[in-house]
Design an enzyme around this catalytic site. Structure first.
Site, PDB file in Angstrom:
ATOM      1  N   SER A 268       3.689   9.613  -6.434  1.00  0.00           N
ATOM      2  CA  SER A 268       2.223   9.254  -5.884  1.00  0.00           C
ATOM      3  C   SER A 268       2.131   9.471  -4.597  1.00  0.00           C
ATOM      4  O   SER A 268       0.787   9.706  -4.333  1.00  0.00           O
ATOM      5  CB  SER A 268       2.428   7.447  -6.063  1.00  0.00           C
ATOM      6  OG  SER A 268       2.918   7.315  -7.192  1.00  0.00           O
TER       7      SER A 268
ATOM      8  N   HIS B  35      -4.978   5.399 -12.207  1.00  0.00           N
ATOM      9  CA  HIS B  35      -5.976   4.813 -11.327  1.00  0.00           C
ATOM     10  C   HIS B  35      -6.718   6.097 -10.964  1.00  0.00           C
ATOM     11  O   HIS B  35      -6.072   7.148 -10.823  1.00  0.00           O
ATOM     12  CB  HIS B  35      -5.341   4.233 -10.077  1.00  0.00           C
ATOM     13  CG  HIS B  35      -6.025   4.080  -8.637  1.00  0.00           C
ATOM     14  ND1 HIS B  35      -7.347   3.569  -8.777  1.00  0.00           N
ATOM     15  CD2 HIS B  35      -5.963   4.638  -7.637  1.00  0.00           C
ATOM     16  CE1 HIS B  35      -7.807   3.646  -7.572  1.00  0.00           C
ATOM     17  NE2 HIS B  35      -7.246   4.201  -6.738  1.00  0.00           N
TER      18      HIS B  35
ATOM     19  N   TYR C  53     -13.609   2.072  -3.677  1.00  0.00           N
ATOM     20  CA  TYR C  53     -13.132   2.408  -2.438  1.00  0.00           C
ATOM     21  C   TYR C  53     -13.662   3.884  -2.001  1.00  0.00           C
ATOM     22  O   TYR C  53     -13.563   4.661  -2.824  1.00  0.00           O
ATOM     23  CB  TYR C  53     -11.786   2.172  -1.827  1.00  0.00           C
ATOM     24  CG  TYR C  53     -10.522   2.881  -2.551  1.00  0.00           C
ATOM     25  CD1 TYR C  53     -10.366   4.123  -2.099  1.00  0.00           C
ATOM     26  CD2 TYR C  53      -9.838   2.313  -3.624  1.00  0.00           C
ATOM     27  CE1 TYR C  53      -9.397   5.073  -2.646  1.00  0.00           C
ATOM     28  CE2 TYR C  53      -8.903   3.070  -4.130  1.00  0.00           C
ATOM     29  CZ  TYR C  53      -8.779   4.408  -3.746  1.00  0.00           C
ATOM     30  OH  TYR C  53      -7.595   4.973  -4.284  1.00  0.00           O
TER      31      TYR C  53
ATOM     32  N   ASP D 177      15.937 -24.510   2.198  1.00  0.00           N
ATOM     33  CA  ASP D 177      16.691 -25.993   2.327  1.00  0.00           C
ATOM     34  C   ASP D 177      16.771 -26.830   0.942  1.00  0.00           C
ATOM     35  O   ASP D 177      16.184 -26.435   0.238  1.00  0.00           O
ATOM     36  CB  ASP D 177      15.613 -26.903   2.974  1.00  0.00           C
ATOM     37  CG  ASP D 177      14.281 -27.315   2.644  1.00  0.00           C
ATOM     38  OD1 ASP D 177      13.994 -26.520   1.670  1.00  0.00           O
ATOM     39  OD2 ASP D 177      13.906 -28.268   2.934  1.00  0.00           O
TER      40      ASP D 177
END
Ligand code: FAD
Ligand code: THG
Length: 822
Positions: free
Chosen positions: A44, A224, A255, A547
């Site tokens: 990628s 994509h 975009y 915790d």
């Protein structure tokens, strides 16, 4: 040669960053292996357009991105930069998106990134291609920009090699070799390489490589679309690669970035296209690169129409090229980092964007070399965070695809996934549905947020249940009902049952159990049978791992109330080695058991008649537990309450769960027992000041600054993190602080920035809720110590408003503990 033998599989941006960071930290006994040719091995990273938008809701992810920006800005290849800091601009074309941009600006500022929501004129100045009539505003982040991914690979690999890291290109890892549950090396197309540590940075091939050691990664490669226009007339003659900010048009899933006189366009609006790991072509078989599939033009048509509309100047251009490029999606949109809990020495750094790559390289290097990561809190990235069902192949693909579809959606922090649901249901589910439970989801569990059956309580006139009214929007009123307020106040006045089944429960047993827990916990847990202890698990640097509560049910049997799978992982990793008699076992008993909290001033009236044991104030004291029968139901009762009221957590096996509910319900009728949901629960616990791991405190915080230092005992036998924690005691510079909102009805959501009166960002909100008993909105926040004094006036950034808030003395409710001890 320093450090253990390490093999990094994959020389994309992640593997390259890790090799560099390991060598910076002095480990050079490292081999970086890739099946493809460097610096473009075909994953990628070899074709990513490299947009780096830093802003997210996650502090960790934003910090990983900021580190990446900072590092890539400092790197070059023969004078050519690895980062083009052109800024980022997200535009809004709807009022809802504009509001969202304000929320996002808040996140950016909370995490230390300068960001501003700008008006349409400024948007046009920054991005002249925009259609003035559509743009309502934009989020401008000046430090965002373009990572040159291939150059970043080259620069980091070169530096690492300069420090002694070996680099093997065109070498495929065929198998990971193990012996006795530990890594010994890798088999490659060029022979075997010995290794004590193997790190899988194989990107979309992650499942295949992890599969070599039998490990399942909840990761789905999806295609994509990315396309390039020809010359855009308005950009004609541009000699710089990129001048104007990278652009997002989330309303249309798009975009953009400049590439000289062209635009690259990325699109998430098409159908999800998952690709099985076995369908990815080999380096030699792929036409372009294995991570690139042919462009499907028909899926891009809408993107081009939207582009021509938002950027009218593109109408004169054409799409010249396109790809369907593969990269990884996970089930919860977070990366997968850490060591396998089955095979020692097998690590992964997967599902990482270019945006976070250098940060992840840094984080992994610290984790490997120092044993923990001190620069970033990685709890939400840890590969061992998953529950079993998260790994079901159907779930992995469905969630990966859905996260692709929703990538730019505006999401409320409480918004649950829609499908697959329901997944995990407690034995009380049937009854909860009968009462009109409004269900949200956590860890796969269906959990009622409130019950419609309690609608009648809302109109009791002595109660003040303001509708959240933070003009100009109503986000705090989503996933909310006035019933939440009614259930909260009713619990303080009468009695309610809460489904606590989703709380992780571990059984720690065996002759070595007490000694083991003594070594892990900050408080004394080797006490009498029946004792319950609130305690912490610390990392070796004194940071809080969790915790927990530890209940001693027998000499060699403890029940741990935990926060999630990472606690199980942490304890399991620390089991004594070379322990000849195998004296301790840790087991997750959550799925086979269930729990109801019975809380409120009338809780004893409901419980006592059901049992022959003495549940009076002295008969079973606060923070004591006992096994008993309620009618026909065997239960473990622990006297504690996260909501701060008299009562017990009542545990039984799953088969008896519904009977437990029905038994309490029948006995409670005359005392007005109701069922109450998570909305009320969260409000009550914030009034009581109880911290929630993952929200209020994480790995990056120590007990002192978090306000749980009381649980750390200096004078007990040594425990993990003891020395480090004690050293941090006098160095507190920030504090988890309690703020109340001064405007009536005001409520925030969490992750907002906190401003000082002079307008500078001084901290961020962790958990928030309206406190119905105290009659004010509550927000816990990390603040500099000097601003944590009660009475300090501050402001909380909520969308485009700043809500006045004041630091309060905590806890806000029942500081003397009279309720709990009654
Ligand atoms: P890769 O770059 O895929 O590297 C993995 C390496 O492992 C490969 O080189 C491969 O050859 C090697 N390998 C695998 N198996 C083996 C084996 N058995 N033996 C040897 N070597 C092996 N991210 C952003 O941040 N911003 C963007 O704008 C952006 N846009 C994108 C656009 C597209 C079209 C795509 C596809 C992705 C985009 N991404 C973007 C995502 C980003 O590209 C990836 O998330 C990132 O590059 C992953 O890096 P990596 O190092 O993990 O994987
Ligand atoms: N119940 C149980 N286990 C748990 C939780 C729980 N484990 C995870 C998480 N919740 C732990 N969080 C808390 C936070 C506070 C308290 C209990 C669990 C609590 N604190 C007392 C106090 O601060 O006043 C402790 C007092 C003391 O130490 O004596 O009750 O909900 N089973």
């Amino acid at each position: 040669m320093a450090g253990p033998q390490v093999v990094i599989i994959g020389a994309g941006v992640v593997g390259a960053a890790l090799a560099d960071e390991l060598s910076i930290k002095g480990w050079d006994n490292v081999t970086l292996v890739d099946q493809g040719p460097l610096p473009e091995p075909g994953g990628s990273s070899s074709h990513a357009p490299g947009l780096v938008f830093q802003t997210t809701a996650s502090k960790t992810m934003t910090e990983l991105a900021s580190y990446t920006v900072e590092k890539l800005c400092s790197l070059d290849v023969e004078g050519e930069p690895c980062f083009l800091q052109v800024g980022g601009l997200e535009v809004a074309t709807t009022p809802a998106r504009l509001a969202e941009l304000h929320r996002r600006a808040g996140w950016a500022r909370a995490w230390g990134v300068a960001a501003e929501v700008v008006d349409p004129d400024r948007c046009l100045e920054l991005a002249p291609l925009l259609d003035r009539d559509q743009v309502l505003g934009g989020l401008h982040v000046p430090t965002d920009g373009l990572a040159k991914a291939v150059r970043a690979v080259q620069a980091q690999v070169t530096r690492a090699a300069g420090r002694g890291v070996r680099v093997l290109e065109r070498t495929e890892v065929l198998d990971v070799l193990t012996e006795d549950g530990r890594v010994t090396g890798v088999a490659t197309s060029a022979g075997e390489l010995p290794a004590e540590i193997v790190v899988c940075c194989a990107g979309i091939w992650g499942q295949k490589v992890a599969g070599m050691v039998g490990m399942t990664l909840p990761l789905t490669p999806l295609a994509h679309q990315l396309a390039w226009t020809g010359q855009v007339p308005a950009l004609a003659g541009q000699t710089e690669e990129a001048l104007r900010p990278i652009l997002r048009h989330q309303e249309a899933d798009l975009y953009y970035r400049e590439h000289f006189d062209q635009l690259a366009i990325g699109y998430y609006g098409h159908r999800p296209m998952p690709v099985g790991v076995t369908e990815i072509l080999g380096v030699d078989d792929a036409e372009v690169m294995p991570s690139v599939q042919p462009f499907t033009e028909e899926d891009f048509a809408e993107a081009w129409r939207e582009t021509n509309s938002l950027l009218p100047g593109t109408a004169g251009a054409k799409i010249e090229e396109g790809i369907n490029g593969l990269f990884s999606f996970t089930t919860d949109d977070m990366p997968l980092l850490g060591e396998s809990n089955q095979v020692k020495g097998f690590w992964v750094a997967e599902a990482v964007w270019v945006t976070h790559s250098a940060g992840v390289g840094r984080a992994m290097a610290e984790w490997l070399v120092d044993g923990h990561c001190s620069s970033f809190d990685l709890h939400a990235c840890d590969v061992n965070r998953f529950e079993q069902h998260h790994l079901a192949p159907d779930y992995v693909v469905a969630r990966g695809c859905q996260n692709f579809v929703e990538i730019y959606d505006i999401k409320h922090p409480l918004q649950p996934m829609e499908d697959p649901r329901p997944l995990r249901t407690s034995p009380f589910y049937q009854r909860q549905r009968e009462l009109g439970g409004f269900f949200l989801e956590a860890g796969g569990w269906e959990r009622p947020h409130w019950y419609e059956a309690n609608a009648g309580l809302v109109d009791r006139d002595n109660w003040d249940i303001p509708v959240p009214n933070n003009d100009p929007n109503d986000w705090a009123a989503q996933y909310w009902s006035p019933i939440v307020g009614a259930e909260a106040q009713y619990t303080r006045e009468a009695v309610a049952i809460y489904d606590m089944t989703a709380l992780k429960r571990l059984e720690v047993s065996g002759p070595g159990a007490a000694a083991f827990l003594t070594r892990m916990c900050t408080s004394t847990v080797d006490k009498s049978v029946g004792s319950v202890t609130y305690t912490l698990l610390l990392d070796s640097d004194g940071g809080i791992r969790s915790d927990i509560t530890v209940a001693r049910l027998g000499r060699d049997q403890f029940q741990v109330g935990a926060n999630g799978n990472l606690d199980l992982d942490w304890l399991t990793r620390h089991l004594p080695t070379g322990d000849a008699d195998g004296s301790v076992a840790v087991r997750d008993i959550t799925p086979g058991t269930c729990c109801l909290g019975l809380w409120g001033p009338r809780a004893r009236d409901v419980l006592q008649p059901l049992t022959r044991d003495d549940f009076s104030a002295d008969g079973l004291k606060y923070f004591r537990g006992r096994q008993t029968y309620l009618g026909n139901v065997p239960v473990t009762a622990l006297r504690l309450s996260y909501v701060g009221e008299l009562g017990w957590e009542l545990y039984t096996t799953a088969d008896m769960g519904q009977k437990l509910w029905d038994t309490l319900w029948a006995a409670g009728a005359e005392h007005g027992l109701i069922a109450a949901g998570r909305g009320a629960f969260n409000s009550l616990r914030l009034e009581k000041g109880y911290r929630s791991f993952g929200a209020d405190m994480t790995f990056e915080h120590d007990p002192w600054e978090t306000g749980v230092g009381f649980a750390v005992k200096a004078d007990k036998p040594e425990f993990v993190g003891q020395q480090a924690a004690l050293r941090r005691r006098d160095r507190v510079t920030r504090r988890l602080s309690c703020l109340t909102l001064t405007r009536p009805g005001a409520t925030v959501l969490g992750n907002e920035p906190v401003y000082s009166p002079d307008g500078s960002v001084v901290g961020y909100v962790t958990s928030a809720a309206y406190g119905y008993t105290i009659g004010a909105g509550i927000a816990y926040a990390w603040l500099p110590a000097e601003l944590s004094t009660p009475g300090t006036e501050l402001r909380i950034g909520y969308f485009d408003s700043r809500l006045p808030a004041r630091v309060a003395e905590e806890p806000l409710f029942d500081p003397k503990m009279t309720r709990l001890r009654s």
